[in-house]
Scaffold this motif. Structure first.
Motif, short mmCIF file in Angstrom:
data_model
loop_
_atom_site.label_atom_id
_atom_site.label_comp_id
_atom_site.label_asym_id
_atom_site.label_seq_id
_atom_site.Cartn_x
_atom_site.Cartn_y
_atom_site.Cartn_z
N MET A 145 1.05 -1.45 -0.39
CA MET A 145 0.48 -0.13 -0.39
C MET A 145 0.93 1.17 0.05
N ALA A 146 1.79 1.07 1.06
CA ALA A 146 2.75 2.24 0.49
C ALA A 146 3.22 2.49 -0.53
N ASN A 147 3.77 1.56 -1.41
CA ASN A 147 4.27 1.61 -2.39
C ASN A 147 3.50 2.41 -3.49
N VAL A 148 2.30 1.76 -3.86
CA VAL A 148 0.94 2.35 -4.25
C VAL A 148 0.40 3.56 -4.10
N ALA A 164 -6.85 4.38 -1.30
CA ALA A 164 -6.46 3.80 -0.33
C ALA A 164 -7.92 3.74 0.95
N ALA A 165 -7.78 5.32 0.78
CA ALA A 165 -8.46 5.98 2.64
C ALA A 165 -9.25 5.69 2.03
N ASP A 166 -10.31 5.35 0.76
CA ASP A 166 -11.92 4.91 0.66
C ASP A 166 -11.93 3.61 1.30
N ALA A 167 -10.79 3.23 0.79
CA ALA A 167 -11.01 1.29 0.98
C ALA A 167 -10.96 1.04 2.31
N GLY A 168 -10.50 1.98 3.30
CA GLY A 168 -9.91 1.41 4.91
C GLY A 168 -8.30 1.39 5.16
N GLY A 169 -8.06 2.13 3.98
CA GLY A 169 -6.55 1.06 4.06
C GLY A 169 -6.03 2.29 5.54
N ILE A 170 -6.48 3.24 5.45
CA ILE A 170 -5.49 3.82 7.46
C ILE A 170 -6.33 2.93 7.89
N CYS A 223 3.88 2.83 9.20
CA CYS A 223 4.64 4.57 9.92
C CYS A 223 4.32 5.02 8.04
N MET A 224 4.90 4.07 6.69
CA MET A 224 5.45 4.63 5.43
C MET A 224 3.52 4.62 5.08
N THR A 225 3.44 3.92 5.19
CA THR A 225 1.62 3.98 4.41
C THR A 225 0.48 4.73 5.00
N LEU A 226 0.79 5.12 6.37
CA LEU A 226 0.68 6.29 6.65
C LEU A 226 0.91 7.63 6.26
N ARG A 227 2.15 7.23 5.95
CA ARG A 227 3.10 8.88 5.03
C ARG A 227 2.60 8.93 3.54
N ALA A 236 -6.60 18.81 -2.25
CA ALA A 236 -7.91 19.64 -1.51
C ALA A 236 -8.16 18.34 -0.01
N VAL A 237 -8.57 17.21 -0.58
CA VAL A 237 -8.93 16.32 0.83
C VAL A 237 -7.62 15.79 1.48
N ARG A 238 -6.38 16.04 1.15
CA ARG A 238 -5.36 15.77 2.05
C ARG A 238 -5.49 16.05 3.82
N LEU A 239 -6.07 16.58 4.33
CA LEU A 239 -5.96 17.04 5.50
C LEU A 239 -7.68 16.47 6.28
N ALA A 240 -8.48 15.57 5.03
CA ALA A 240 -8.92 14.90 5.71
C ALA A 240 -9.01 13.35 5.66
N ARG A 241 -7.89 12.91 4.98
CA ARG A 241 -7.30 12.19 5.24
C ARG A 241 -6.32 12.09 6.18
N LYS A 242 -5.76 12.81 6.84
CA LYS A 242 -5.11 13.77 8.23
C LYS A 242 -5.93 13.22 8.94
#
Length: 99
Positions: free
Chosen positions: A17-20, A35-41, A62-66, A74-80
């Motif tokens: 997931m980190a690589n993708v 990835a976030a929408d699929a529950g990856g976080i 941790c690399m995946t979360l990063r 625009a939606v990076r803040l929502a992922r964070k």
């Protein structure tokens, strides 16, 4: 999540997931959001929680979360925020303390 207690499977999944989710072009940003929408976080946080003493899982989780959270869209803040809500801050701190 058929094998949440098998560290090598969780490490490999986080690595994939980190690589993708690497990249900042339009396709990379789309992959991060997908990835976030699929529950990856949440599954990355779960892997970090399940294997706190396995350095490889901690590194790749941790690399995946990063990679999922970082971006210029625009939606990076929502992922964070989603990562924070899922316990991402706490597992990252625990990884730093343990390793």
């Amino acid at each position: 999540q058929a094998h949440p207690q098998v560290a090598v499977v969780q490490q490999g999944g986080c690595m994939a997931m980190a690589n993708v989710c690497a990249g900042f072009d339009a396709a990379g940003i789309a992959r991060k959001q997908r990835a976030a929408d699929a529950g990856g976080i949440e599954v990355a946080v779960a892997a970090l929680q399940a294997h706190p003493q396995v350095a490889g899982v901690q590194r790749q989780g941790c690399m995946t979360l990063r990679n999922v959270c970082y971006g210029n869209d625009a939606v990076r803040l929502a992922r964070k925020q989603r990562a924070a809500d899922a316990g991402g801050i706490e597992v990252a701190v625990a990884a730093l303390q343990a390793h």
